[in-house]
Design a protein around this motif. Structure first.
Motif, short mmCIF file in Angstrom:
data_model
loop_
_atom_site.label_atom_id
_atom_site.label_comp_id
_atom_site.label_asym_id
_atom_site.label_seq_id
_atom_site.Cartn_x
_atom_site.Cartn_y
_atom_site.Cartn_z
N LEU A 19 48.62 80.11 -14.25
CA LEU A 19 49.45 78.96 -13.93
C LEU A 19 48.65 77.79 -13.35
O LEU A 19 49.09 76.65 -13.42
N VAL A 20 47.47 78.09 -12.80
CA VAL A 20 46.67 77.04 -12.16
C VAL A 20 46.26 76.00 -13.19
O VAL A 20 45.79 76.32 -14.27
N GLY A 21 46.49 74.75 -12.84
CA GLY A 21 46.11 73.65 -13.71
C GLY A 21 47.23 73.13 -14.59
O GLY A 21 47.07 72.10 -15.25
N ILE A 22 48.37 73.81 -14.61
CA ILE A 22 49.50 73.31 -15.40
C ILE A 22 49.93 71.96 -14.84
O ILE A 22 50.10 71.80 -13.64
N THR A 23 50.06 70.98 -15.72
CA THR A 23 50.52 69.65 -15.31
C THR A 23 51.69 69.25 -16.19
O THR A 23 51.76 69.65 -17.35
N GLY A 24 52.58 68.49 -15.61
CA GLY A 24 53.73 68.02 -16.37
C GLY A 24 54.77 67.45 -15.43
O GLY A 24 54.48 67.18 -14.26
N SER A 25 55.98 67.31 -15.93
CA SER A 25 57.05 66.80 -15.08
C SER A 25 58.14 67.86 -14.96
O SER A 25 58.41 68.60 -15.92
N ILE A 26 58.75 67.91 -13.81
CA ILE A 26 59.80 68.89 -13.55
C ILE A 26 61.07 68.42 -14.25
O ILE A 26 61.52 67.30 -14.06
N VAL A 27 61.62 69.29 -15.10
CA VAL A 27 62.83 68.94 -15.83
C VAL A 27 64.07 69.65 -15.29
O VAL A 27 65.19 69.21 -15.53
N ASP A 28 63.87 70.74 -14.54
CA ASP A 28 65.01 71.44 -13.94
C ASP A 28 64.49 72.33 -12.83
O ASP A 28 63.29 72.63 -12.74
N GLU A 29 65.42 72.75 -11.98
CA GLU A 29 65.07 73.58 -10.83
C GLU A 29 66.19 74.56 -10.59
O GLU A 29 67.36 74.22 -10.68
N THR A 30 65.82 75.81 -10.34
CA THR A 30 66.79 76.81 -9.89
C THR A 30 66.36 77.25 -8.50
O THR A 30 65.40 76.72 -7.94
N LYS A 31 67.06 78.22 -7.96
CA LYS A 31 66.76 78.68 -6.61
C LYS A 31 65.31 79.16 -6.48
O LYS A 31 64.65 78.89 -5.49
N HIS A 32 64.82 79.86 -7.51
CA HIS A 32 63.49 80.48 -7.41
C HIS A 32 62.46 79.94 -8.40
O HIS A 32 61.31 80.36 -8.36
N THR A 33 62.87 79.06 -9.31
CA THR A 33 61.93 78.60 -10.33
C THR A 33 61.97 77.09 -10.53
O THR A 33 62.92 76.42 -10.14
N LEU A 34 60.91 76.60 -11.14
CA LEU A 34 60.84 75.21 -11.61
C LEU A 34 60.59 75.25 -13.11
O LEU A 34 59.82 76.09 -13.59
N LEU A 35 61.23 74.35 -13.85
CA LEU A 35 60.93 74.19 -15.26
C LEU A 35 60.07 72.95 -15.39
O LEU A 35 60.50 71.86 -15.00
N VAL A 36 58.86 73.13 -15.90
CA VAL A 36 57.89 72.05 -16.00
C VAL A 36 57.63 71.76 -17.47
O VAL A 36 57.22 72.64 -18.23
N ARG A 37 57.87 70.51 -17.89
CA ARG A 37 57.58 70.10 -19.27
C ARG A 37 56.11 69.72 -19.33
O ARG A 37 55.66 68.80 -18.65
N THR A 38 55.36 70.46 -20.14
CA THR A 38 53.93 70.21 -20.32
C THR A 38 53.70 69.71 -21.74
O THR A 38 54.63 69.65 -22.54
N ALA A 39 52.47 69.40 -22.04
CA ALA A 39 52.13 68.97 -23.40
C ALA A 39 52.36 70.09 -24.42
O ALA A 39 52.57 69.83 -25.60
N ARG A 40 52.39 71.33 -23.94
CA ARG A 40 52.55 72.49 -24.84
C ARG A 40 53.96 73.08 -24.79
O ARG A 40 54.18 74.16 -25.29
N GLY A 41 54.89 72.39 -24.14
CA GLY A 41 56.26 72.90 -24.08
C GLY A 41 56.71 73.05 -22.63
O GLY A 41 56.01 72.65 -21.70
N VAL A 42 57.86 73.66 -22.46
CA VAL A 42 58.43 73.83 -21.12
C VAL A 42 58.03 75.20 -20.57
O VAL A 42 58.14 76.22 -21.27
#
Length: 79
Positions: A19-42
């Motif tokens: 997971l280290v180095g993943i960059t992107g923008s947060i598109v959604d959030e749950t109690k325990h997770t973040l969904l991050v849109r990266t160049a390679r998908g969510v």
């Protein structure tokens, strides 16, 4: 009191080395997770065990401090 959704992030450290180095923008959030849109998908990333960098805010945040729904975090802070 900002929402994390829409913020650009980089995972600076994580228990899971892949997971280290993943960059992107947060598109959604749950109690325990973040969904991050990266160049390679969510990617779904567990909040526990990561350190997020928020470049626009010049900030590093321990993921375990973000566990919970946004409305629950506001309640915790105001006590």
């Amino acid at each position: 009191k900002k929402s994390l959704i829409g913020m650009d992030v980089r995972i600076a450290a994580a228990r899971n080395p892949s997971l280290v180095g993943i960059t992107g923008s947060i598109v959604d959030e749950t109690k325990h997770t973040l969904l991050v849109r990266t160049a390679r998908g969510v990617r779904r990333v567990l909040k526990d065990g990561i350190v997020l960098e928020l470049p626009a805010e010049r900030l590093r945040v321990q993921g375990n401090l973000l566990i919970g729904r946004p409305e629950e975090r506001i309640k915790k802070r105001s006590r």
